[in-house]
Design a protein around this motif. Structure first.
Motif, short mmCIF file in Angstrom:
data_model
loop_
_atom_site.label_atom_id
_atom_site.label_comp_id
_atom_site.label_asym_id
_atom_site.label_seq_id
_atom_site.Cartn_x
_atom_site.Cartn_y
_atom_site.Cartn_z
N GLU A 107 -8.52 -1.15 -15.57
CA GLU A 107 -9.92 -1.61 -14.99
C GLU A 107 -10.44 -0.61 -14.02
O GLU A 107 -11.59 -0.20 -14.09
N LYS A 108 -9.49 -0.08 -13.25
CA LYS A 108 -9.90 0.91 -12.34
C LYS A 108 -10.13 2.36 -12.87
O LYS A 108 -11.22 3.09 -12.53
N LEU A 109 -9.51 2.76 -14.13
CA LEU A 109 -9.98 3.88 -14.54
C LEU A 109 -11.42 3.70 -15.28
O LEU A 109 -11.99 4.65 -15.34
N THR A 110 -11.80 2.66 -15.81
CA THR A 110 -13.12 2.34 -16.49
C THR A 110 -13.93 2.37 -15.17
O THR A 110 -15.24 3.20 -15.55
N ILE A 111 -13.92 1.80 -14.14
CA ILE A 111 -14.74 1.93 -12.76
C ILE A 111 -14.92 3.19 -12.58
O ILE A 111 -15.98 3.97 -12.06
N LEU A 112 -13.82 4.18 -12.49
CA LEU A 112 -13.83 5.50 -11.97
C LEU A 112 -14.73 6.36 -13.10
O LEU A 112 -15.49 7.07 -12.47
N SER A 113 -14.60 6.28 -14.09
CA SER A 113 -15.06 7.14 -15.19
C SER A 113 -16.78 6.55 -15.12
O SER A 113 -17.73 7.36 -15.06
N ASP B 106 0.89 -1.36 -0.03
CA ASP B 106 -0.11 -0.06 0.07
C ASP B 106 0.95 1.19 0.05
O ASP B 106 2.15 1.18 -0.07
N LEU B 107 0.30 2.35 -0.12
CA LEU B 107 1.07 3.48 -0.07
C LEU B 107 1.89 3.76 0.93
O LEU B 107 3.31 4.24 0.86
N ASP C 170 -5.71 7.09 -4.54
CA ASP C 170 -6.59 8.21 -5.01
C ASP C 170 -7.99 7.49 -5.72
O ASP C 170 -9.13 8.22 -5.39
N PHE C 171 -7.70 6.43 -6.25
CA PHE C 171 -9.10 5.53 -6.78
C PHE C 171 -10.06 5.22 -5.49
O PHE C 171 -11.29 5.54 -5.69
N ARG C 172 -9.21 4.69 -4.58
CA ARG C 172 -10.32 4.38 -3.22
C ARG C 172 -10.93 5.51 -2.63
O ARG C 172 -11.95 5.53 -2.37
N ASP C 173 -10.16 6.61 -2.52
CA ASP C 173 -10.72 7.77 -1.90
C ASP C 173 -11.95 8.50 -2.82
O ASP C 173 -12.88 8.75 -2.31
N LEU C 174 -11.71 8.34 -4.07
CA LEU C 174 -12.94 8.86 -5.10
C LEU C 174 -13.92 8.07 -5.17
O LEU C 174 -15.31 8.44 -5.13
#
Length: 356
Positions: free
Chosen positions: A272-278, A118-119, A201-205
């Motif tokens: 995959e994450k970019l698709t989910i985020l959009s 993780d970060l 950032d993905f999880r936060d958004l």
């Protein structure tokens, strides 16, 4: 003489130091015997001065003793130089071995396949690696000094030149290897950091989107105009917050696209994450728009209810006026009633516009 003509120079630095210690004891003993040689020379001189009948033999023996003594001192000086040189070479070997041992120890750390989960863990590993790189930077001066020492020793000790060169090459090979390992690990840790930064950032958004959806869906439709107005105001505030997160969505998308462009090892996951985020962002905007329409419809309905109630109240009041059977009992009273009726007709006309 057996001591000073010995070819034993030691197998390592500790052995050489033992031999030097023994030689120092020999030199102390040699210095103690110099007085004895001086006494022999003085006695020989005295005998010769006294015209001893064996003068020739005495001179011969004196010369023999002095020659042996000078030869012994010369051999001692040579032995001292050889031991000093052997100590220099063995000290060089020890320093190189210790440096290579340190390099291999650090090399094991840099060969680790732990690049963080993780970060926070990636940041900790980066800090640790930067510490190792600082150690390497400090070690570089030592490696250069050892290489320079190798060059000097090869010139001053040509008999050991080949062995010194082997050590020098071994040191350089290990040094280049750990520098390559350090650069590769730093690159992998940076890749891991960029990935974990994107995932964080993905999880936060996505978490924020879930919370915002719940907020937008939380409010019930209003039962009056004031409530409907409050709902619309609050809904518009939600839009302001959504707009404020636009830069965060844009930044996350740019970070993900940069990872894909670089051919990152986790490209499939990033895609995959970019698709989910959009998709989540679009769903949030669609939900906001749907609720806006519902709230505006609610406002229109509440305004209709309010206006209808106002018209009903007005008509109830005016109906009592119309049912009044007072037609006046004088000219003045009739004119007053006519004036009231004209006012009523004007009011009726105004209400008709509102109703239609």
């Amino acid at each position: 003489e057996a001591i000073v003509t010995s070819e034993e120079l030691g197998q390592d630095l500790e052995h050489v130091e033992v031999l030097q210690k023994k030689f120092e004891e020999f030199q102390t003993d040699l210095a103690a015997h110099e007085e004895r040689v001086n006494e022999v020379n003085q006695f020989a001189g005295k005998l010769i001065q006294e015209l001893h009948p064996e003068e020739e033999l005495i001179k011969s023996k004196q010369d023999e003793v002095n020659a042996s003594w000078q030869r012994l001192k010369g051999l001692a000086l040579q032995r001292q130089g050889k031991l000093f040189g052997a100590a220099e070479v063995q000290r060089f070997n020890r320093d190189v071995d210790e440096t290579i041992s340190w390099i291999k120890e650090k090399g094991q750390l840099m060969a680790s396949d732990d690049f963080g989960r993780d970060l926070a863990s990636v940041q900790a590993l980066l800090r640790k690696h930067e510490g190792l790189e600082r150690d390497l930077a400090a070690l570089e001066d030592k490696v250069k000094a050892l290489c320079a020492e190798a060059d000097r020793l090869q010139q001053s000790h040509p008999i050991n030149a080949s062995q010194i060169q082997v050590k020098r090459e071994e040191l350089i090979a290990n040094w280049e290897q750990i520098r390559t390992l350090a650069a590769e690990r730093h690159a992998r840790l940076n890749d891991s950091y960029r990935l974990q930064r994107f995932l964080a950032d993905f999880r936060d958004l996505t978490s924020w989107v879930t919370e915002m959806k719940a907020l937008i869906n939380a409010d019930e439709l209003a039962n009056d105009v004031a409530g409907a107005e409050a709902l619309l105001d609050r809904h518009q505030e939600h839009k302001g917050e959504i707009d404020a997160h636009e830069d965060s969505f844009k930044s996350a998308d740019e970070s993900g696209q940069a990872l894909l462009a670089a051919g990152h090892y986790a490209s499939d996951e990033v895609k995959e994450k970019l698709t989910i985020l959009s998709s989540e962002r679009s769903a949030l905007l669609e939900l906001w728009e749907l609720r806006r329409q519902q709230y505006e419809q609610c406002m229109d309905l509440q305004l209709f209810y309010r206006d209808t109630e106002q018209v009903d109240n007005w008509m109830s009041k005016q109906e009592a006026f119309l049912l009044n059977e007072d037609l006046g009992d004088s000219l003045d009273s009739v004119e007053a009633l006519l004036k009231k009726h004209e006012d009523f007709e004007k009011s009726l006309s105004a209400q008709e516009e509102k109703i239609t």
